[in-house]
Design a protein around this motif. Structure first.
Motif, PDB file in Angstrom:
ATOM      1  N   SER A  99       0.840  -1.191   0.000  1.00 26.43           N
ATOM      2  CA  SER A  99       0.000   0.000   0.000  1.00 26.43           C
ATOM      3  C   SER A  99       0.875   1.240   0.000  1.00 26.43           C
ATOM      4  CB  SER A  99      -0.905   0.021   1.239  1.00 26.43           C
ATOM      5  OG  SER A  99      -1.734  -1.106   1.268  1.00 26.43           O
ATOM      6  N   MET A 100       0.311   2.344  -0.470  1.00 24.07           N
ATOM      7  CA  MET A 100       1.042   3.609  -0.433  1.00 24.07           C
ATOM      8  C   MET A 100       0.068   4.779  -0.572  1.00 24.07           C
ATOM      9  SD  MET A 100       2.808   4.524  -4.079  1.00 24.07           S
ATOM     10  CE  MET A 100       3.299   6.092  -3.387  1.00 24.07           C
ATOM     11  N   THR A 101       0.562   5.949  -0.216  1.00 23.47           N
ATOM     12  CA  THR A 101      -0.217   7.172  -0.358  1.00 23.47           C
ATOM     13  C   THR A 101       0.515   8.140  -1.265  1.00 23.47           C
ATOM     14  OG1 THR A 101      -1.180   6.945   1.848  1.00 23.47           O
ATOM     15  CG2 THR A 101      -1.246   9.132   0.836  1.00 23.47           C
ATOM     16  N   LEU A 102      -0.184   8.626  -2.296  1.00 24.86           N
ATOM     17  CA  LEU A 102       0.328   9.682  -3.157  1.00 24.86           C
ATOM     18  C   LEU A 102      -0.142  11.006  -2.577  1.00 24.86           C
ATOM     19  CD1 LEU A 102       0.251   7.087  -4.986  1.00 24.86           C
ATOM     20  CD2 LEU A 102      -0.064   8.634  -6.906  1.00 24.86           C
ATOM     21  N   GLN A 103       0.814  11.899  -2.391  1.00 24.24           N
ATOM     22  CA  GLN A 103       0.484  13.181  -1.780  1.00 24.24           C
ATOM     23  C   GLN A 103       0.223  14.247  -2.848  1.00 24.24           C
ATOM     24  OE1 GLN A 103      -0.012  13.406   1.399  1.00 24.24           O
ATOM     25  NE2 GLN A 103       0.939  11.512   2.117  1.00 24.24           N
ATOM     26  N   CYS A 104      -0.707  15.123  -2.567  1.00 20.17           N
ATOM     27  CA  CYS A 104      -1.023  16.247  -3.453  1.00 20.17           C
ATOM     28  C   CYS A 104      -1.389  17.447  -2.610  1.00 20.17           C
ATOM     29  CB  CYS A 104      -2.161  15.896  -4.388  1.00 20.17           C
ATOM     30  SG  CYS A 104      -2.665  17.275  -5.459  1.00 20.17           S
ATOM     31  N   THR A 105      -0.777  18.556  -2.885  1.00 21.38           N
ATOM     32  CA  THR A 105      -1.120  19.788  -2.190  1.00 21.38           C
ATOM     33  C   THR A 105      -1.124  20.950  -3.177  1.00 21.38           C
ATOM     34  OG1 THR A 105      -0.587  21.167  -0.272  1.00 21.38           O
ATOM     35  CG2 THR A 105       1.273  20.325  -1.543  1.00 21.38           C
ATOM     36  N   GLN A 106      -2.045  21.899  -2.971  1.00 21.20           N
ATOM     37  CA  GLN A 106      -2.113  23.080  -3.835  1.00 21.20           C
ATOM     38  C   GLN A 106      -2.184  24.324  -2.959  1.00 21.20           C
ATOM     39  OE1 GLN A 106      -5.098  25.069  -4.153  1.00 21.20           O
ATOM     40  NE2 GLN A 106      -6.573  23.724  -3.131  1.00 21.20           N
ATOM     41  N   ASP A 107      -1.587  25.409  -3.497  1.00 19.78           N
ATOM     42  CA  ASP A 107      -1.515  26.643  -2.708  1.00 19.78           C
ATOM     43  C   ASP A 107      -2.294  27.770  -3.360  1.00 19.78           C
ATOM     44  OD1 ASP A 107       1.880  27.661  -3.713  1.00 19.78           O
ATOM     45  OD2 ASP A 107       0.073  27.218  -4.870  1.00 19.78           O
TER      46      ASP A 107
END
Lengths: 113, 109
Positions: free
Chosen positions: A18-26
């Protein structure tokens, strides 16, 4: 402004991991999306969110989960990775969902072996 | 679900004009966007049409005809750097953006 930031850029998983893909926007965008793109194909919507605490399934949600606890972050979780999940994953955002410009992250190349 | 159709490949020479067509299903449709994607890169927005007619942005123009369920992207004065894949994306009520399969444009010297 950084725009939409995705991590990691590349990842190799073994079947069942399993894994988590990270996404962030500013950009203070309300709408955020996760797409996958298979080689030579268009983009398929996995999940999207219209604001913090609100998420909904797209065209190909099976095998994935998302959460949206803040406006900025929209992580994608892969549970029990399968070879069929080998793809390039793009996170995107927009201020509204009504046909305006999508801003994309640089993508994550994921291989499941 | 909704689907869009576009040619898989187009080839043209530097300096020429090329048109990439896109047909779409009309139920719930309210606009058509175009994105460019270079190999290994992310899609980038080119244009959006919500109304019939032509939208011009520099060398690129996009056209929409709702009566014909059809749109196109027009690229003028082609340059080598225009070699890329081009995607039309339909905006549909309740379905967000639905992308076409993409057209790979090759610009030859």
């Amino acid at each position: 402004n950084a725009g939409v930031t995705q991590t990691p850029k590349f990842r190799i998983l073994k079947i069942g991991q399993s894994m988590t893909l990270q996404c962030t926007q500013d950009m203070n965008h309300n709408y955020m999306y996760w797409y996958r793109q298979d080689p030579g194909m268009g983009l398929k919507l996995i999940y999207y969110s219209v604001g913090a605490g609100i998420t909904d399934k797209g065209e190909v949600p099976n095998g994935y989960n998302v959460s949206r606890s803040t406006t900025e972050d929209f992580p994608l979780r892969l549970e029990l990775a399968a070879p069929s999940q080998t793809s390039v994953y793009f996170c995107a955002s927009s201020f509204t969902g009504f046909g305006e410009k999508l801003f994309f992250g640089s993508g994550t190349q994921l291989s499941v072996l | 679900g909704q689907s869009l159709e576009q040619p898989s490949e187009v080839t043209a020479v530097e300096g020429a004009i090329v048109q990439i067509n896109c047909t779409y299903q009309t139920s719930g449709f309210y606009g058509l966007s175009w994105y460019q994607q270079h190999d290994g890169g992310a899609p980038t927005f080119l244009s959006y049409n919500a109304l019939d007619g032509l939208e011009e942005t520099g060398r690129f123009s996009s056209f929409l005809s709702r009566s014909d369920s059809y749109g196109y992207l027009l690229l003028q004065e082609l340059q080598m750097k225009d070699s890329a894949s081009y995607f039309c994306a339909g905006s549909y009520y309740g379905q967000n953006f639905v992308f076409g399969p993409g057209t790979r444009l090759s610009v030859l010297p």
